[in-house]
Design an enzyme around this catalytic site. Structure first.
Site, PDB file in Angstrom:
ATOM      1  N   GLU A 195     -66.220 -32.197 -28.258  1.00 17.96           N
ATOM      2  CA  GLU A 195     -66.456 -33.628 -28.079  1.00 17.96           C
ATOM      3  C   GLU A 195     -65.330 -34.423 -28.731  1.00 17.96           C
ATOM      4  O   GLU A 195     -65.195 -34.422 -29.955  1.00 17.96           O
ATOM      5  CB  GLU A 195     -67.795 -33.952 -28.760  1.00 17.96           C
ATOM      6  N   ARG A 222     -67.655 -47.153 -28.175  1.00 21.53           N
ATOM      7  CA  ARG A 222     -66.880 -45.919 -28.365  1.00 21.53           C
ATOM      8  C   ARG A 222     -67.207 -45.044 -27.178  1.00 21.53           C
ATOM      9  O   ARG A 222     -68.359 -44.933 -26.759  1.00 21.53           O
ATOM     10  CB  ARG A 222     -67.319 -45.187 -29.629  1.00 21.53           C
TER      11      ARG A 222
HETATM   12  P1  FAD Z   1     -78.622 -44.664 -20.398  1.00 25.53           P
HETATM   13  O1  FAD Z   1     -79.057 -43.268 -20.561  1.00 25.53           O
HETATM   14  O2  FAD Z   1     -77.184 -44.995 -20.637  1.00 25.53           O
HETATM   15  O3  FAD Z   1     -79.014 -45.111 -18.910  1.00 25.53           O
HETATM   16  C1  FAD Z   1     -78.518 -46.273 -18.310  1.00 25.53           C
HETATM   17  C2  FAD Z   1     -78.305 -45.974 -16.839  1.00 25.53           C
HETATM   18  O4  FAD Z   1     -77.959 -47.187 -16.163  1.00 25.53           O
HETATM   19  C3  FAD Z   1     -77.169 -44.994 -16.577  1.00 25.53           C
HETATM   20  O5  FAD Z   1     -77.627 -43.907 -15.810  1.00 25.53           O
HETATM   21  C4  FAD Z   1     -76.138 -45.822 -15.829  1.00 25.53           C
HETATM   22  O6  FAD Z   1     -75.432 -45.074 -14.848  1.00 25.53           O
HETATM   23  C5  FAD Z   1     -77.010 -46.906 -15.182  1.00 25.53           C
HETATM   24  N1  FAD Z   1     -76.285 -48.125 -14.882  1.00 25.53           N
HETATM   25  C6  FAD Z   1     -75.538 -48.868 -15.726  1.00 25.53           C
HETATM   26  N2  FAD Z   1     -75.012 -49.917 -15.068  1.00 25.53           N
HETATM   27  C7  FAD Z   1     -75.452 -49.841 -13.797  1.00 25.53           C
HETATM   28  C8  FAD Z   1     -75.235 -50.632 -12.631  1.00 25.53           C
HETATM   29  N3  FAD Z   1     -74.453 -51.710 -12.661  1.00 25.53           N
HETATM   30  N4  FAD Z   1     -75.814 -50.245 -11.470  1.00 25.53           N
HETATM   31  C9  FAD Z   1     -76.597 -49.130 -11.416  1.00 25.53           C
HETATM   32  N5  FAD Z   1     -76.824 -48.340 -12.491  1.00 25.53           N
HETATM   33  C10 FAD Z   1     -76.264 -48.705 -13.665  1.00 25.53           C
HETATM   34  N6  FAD Z   1     -80.767 -39.601 -28.785  1.00 25.53           N
HETATM   35  C11 FAD Z   1     -81.619 -38.773 -29.425  1.00 25.53           C
HETATM   36  O7  FAD Z   1     -82.800 -39.102 -29.578  1.00 25.53           O
HETATM   37  N7  FAD Z   1     -81.201 -37.554 -29.907  1.00 25.53           N
HETATM   38  C12 FAD Z   1     -79.926 -37.124 -29.764  1.00 25.53           C
HETATM   39  O8  FAD Z   1     -79.603 -36.009 -30.201  1.00 25.53           O
HETATM   40  C13 FAD Z   1     -78.999 -37.971 -29.100  1.00 25.53           C
HETATM   41  N8  FAD Z   1     -77.722 -37.583 -28.951  1.00 25.53           N
HETATM   42  C14 FAD Z   1     -76.851 -38.408 -28.294  1.00 25.53           C
HETATM   43  C15 FAD Z   1     -75.550 -37.969 -28.144  1.00 25.53           C
HETATM   44  C16 FAD Z   1     -74.633 -38.767 -27.479  1.00 25.53           C
HETATM   45  C17 FAD Z   1     -73.236 -38.277 -27.309  1.00 25.53           C
HETATM   46  C18 FAD Z   1     -75.039 -40.035 -26.970  1.00 25.53           C
HETATM   47  C19 FAD Z   1     -74.060 -40.924 -26.272  1.00 25.53           C
HETATM   48  C20 FAD Z   1     -76.340 -40.464 -27.121  1.00 25.53           C
HETATM   49  C21 FAD Z   1     -77.262 -39.668 -27.785  1.00 25.53           C
HETATM   50  N9  FAD Z   1     -78.593 -40.054 -27.941  1.00 25.53           N
HETATM   51  C22 FAD Z   1     -79.466 -39.232 -28.599  1.00 25.53           C
HETATM   52  C23 FAD Z   1     -79.084 -41.347 -27.424  1.00 25.53           C
HETATM   53  C24 FAD Z   1     -79.706 -41.276 -26.019  1.00 25.53           C
HETATM   54  O9  FAD Z   1     -78.774 -40.792 -25.102  1.00 25.53           O
HETATM   55  C25 FAD Z   1     -80.140 -42.689 -25.605  1.00 25.53           C
HETATM   56  O10 FAD Z   1     -80.979 -43.261 -26.558  1.00 25.53           O
HETATM   57  C26 FAD Z   1     -80.849 -42.795 -24.249  1.00 25.53           C
HETATM   58  O11 FAD Z   1     -80.440 -41.829 -23.332  1.00 25.53           O
HETATM   59  C27 FAD Z   1     -80.573 -44.166 -23.705  1.00 25.53           C
HETATM   60  O12 FAD Z   1     -81.295 -44.414 -22.515  1.00 25.53           O
HETATM   61  P2  FAD Z   1     -80.983 -45.747 -21.709  1.00 25.53           P
HETATM   62  O13 FAD Z   1     -81.871 -45.731 -20.510  1.00 25.53           O
HETATM   63  O14 FAD Z   1     -81.055 -46.915 -22.606  1.00 25.53           O
HETATM   64  O15 FAD Z   1     -79.438 -45.667 -21.298  1.00 25.53           O
END
Ligand code: FAD
Ligand code: UDP
Length: 371
Positions: free
Chosen positions: A301, A250
């Site tokens: 949103e 989503r």
């Molecule tokens: P991401 O933050 O998605 O980081 C992945 C990174 O990889 C990104 O910067 C992306 O650009 C990069 N990337 C991907 N593919 C490539 C590529 N091919 N080359 C180079 N870079 C790449 N959690 C909470 O605890 N509390 C909350 O209130 C909360 N609210 C949320 C609200 C929303 C709308 C959303 C979407 C999420 C929320 N979350 C919340 C969850 C939280 O955002 C995530 O758990 C966390 O940020 C995930 O971290 P990550 O490193 O796994 O992924």
């Protein structure tokens, strides 16, 4: 020939940044890249007029794990913010999560006993055995009044499908309690980093080389030549060039608006739970940090159907997607140079503390149980 780096970390979000932090601590040379123009992934905040704007949706840090809480507090102090969203439905406000205030607003009941009786009556009337989907799970948890006022409309627009076609676990995220407690989370620790989430990211990545605007998949072989091991936190279906088909996500569209008022809605989060309103919530960012600026910025949103090129925010963990993910995962498990982690690569609806926990566990495994 030895490579320039011990680890290449693809993605400067919480998983990548946490893993890189421990790699550095173990004396490893790390390069972190991200295809975006900033680090932090989805927790990134943009500061304007003294207000930290949660650029990818409202983020509230919460955890029950003292180890994770102590860990993030090494980098940044947290304020006393407690998330207590309100829901607006047909002009009436209701407290969330489902608690004594909500039961009073819906049914006029004033004691836990009366509320429990009413709730049990509603649940009995719904007559659900083992819940097979989100609708059944919600009816079994809170009955029809709450389901129809506060859940159905919000859920169906958020996920773009009927609540009967969604997995039950999504709704089990929300607490139900018989006290006048509007805290959205049950966790012991909660808050917003003082000075914003970027401080946390900067702390984790301190002393680590970071290159932005670099898409790993656009130049994979050159990046693979740079490091012995690669930590990949992007989408797993994209990594394998969608060979088993696309995993569904989503997406969201954020509509920001500056207003010449100090206080627009009196709360950081107001959910719009009726189907007829096209957005799910309005965030007023300043309230996360008790801001007193003369102006305010709000964000509506709008849920959106994801297609390639859009930001994949929420994995859709239904049966079909879970099966497809398993096929990708089987390939990933056979890649000895790669570590896959985070919300996208693991295709899990993770919160921040869980992503940090997952990265810590992976780092622990990498360094034989030592962090
Ligand atoms: P991401 O933050 O998605 O980081 C992945 C990174 O990889 C990104 O910067 C992306 O650009 C990069 N990337 C991907 N593919 C490539 C590529 N091919 N080359 C180079 N870079 C790449 N959690 C909470 O605890 N509390 C909350 O209130 C909360 N609210 C949320 C609200 C929303 C709308 C959303 C979407 C999420 C929320 N979350 C919340 C969850 C939280 O955002 C995530 O758990 C966390 O940020 C995930 O971290 P990550 O490193 O796994 O992924
Ligand atoms: N939900 C709902 N009504 C609300 C808030 C949430 O029905 O007012 C449901 C909806 O299905 C949502 C899920 O509960 O996807 C989880 O809500 P949460 O606030 O945890 O979602 P997130 O902040 O992760 O988007």
């Amino acid at each position: 020939m030895s490579k320039a780096y011990d680890y290449l970390v693809v993605g400067a979000g919480l998983f990548g940044a946490t893993f890189a932090y421990f790699a550095r601590k173990h004396g490893k040379k790390c390069l972190v890249i991200d295809k975006r123009a900033h680090a932090g992934g989805n927790i990134y905040c943009r500061e304007e007029n003294g207000i930290n704007i949660h650029a990818y949706g409202a983020h509230i840090f919460h955890t029950n794990d003292k180890g994770i809480w102590d860990f993030v507090n090494r980098f940044v102090e947290f304020n006393r913010y407690t998330n207590s969203p309100v829901a607006l439905h047909k002009g009436k406000l209701y407290n969330l999560p489902f608690n004594m205030n909500t039961f009073y607003q819906l049914w006029g009941v004033t004691t836990p006993e009366a509320a429990r009786e009413k709730l049990e009556e509603q649940i009995r009337e719904a007559g659900i055995g083992e819940p097979k989907n989100l609708e059944e799970q919600a009816l079994k948890l809170v009955g029809r009044d709450i389901y129809e006022t506060l859940i159905k409309g919000y859920t169906e627009k958020q996920w773009g499908r009927k609540a009967t076609e969604l997995p039950a676990f999504i709704i089990r995220r929300l607490p139900v309690r018989f006290t006048f407690d509007n805290n959205y989370f049950n966790d012991k620790y909660q808050g917003i980093p003082i000075g914003g989430y970027n401080k946390l990211t900067e702390g984790l990545l301190e002393g680590i080389e970071l290159r932005l605007n670099c898409d790993f998949l656009a130049d994979r072989s050159a990046f693979e030549d740079m490091a012995d091991k690669i930590v990949y936190t992007g989408a797993l279906d994209a990594f394998y060039d969608y060979r088993f088909g696309e995993l569904e996500y989503r997406s969201l569209r954020f509509e920001h608006e500056w207003l010449h008022t100090g206080n627009y809605q009196g709360n950081a989060v107001v959910n719009y739970t009726e189907a007829e309103v096209p957005f799910t919530r309005i965030i007023e960012h300043k309230h996360f940090e008790f801001g007193t600026q003369p102006q305010t910025i709000i964000t509506r949103e709008y849920p959106a159907t994801w297609s390639k090129g859009m930001e994949p925010y929420y994995p859709v963990n239904d049966e079909a997607n879970s099966q497809r993910y398993k096929q990708y995962r089987a390939l990933a498990d056979g890649e000895s140079r790669y570590i896959f982690g985070g919300r996208l690569a693991e295709y899990i609806y993770y919160d921040m503390h869980q992503v940090i926990g997952s990265a810590m566990a992976r780092a622990k495994k990498e360094w034989n149980g030592e962090l």
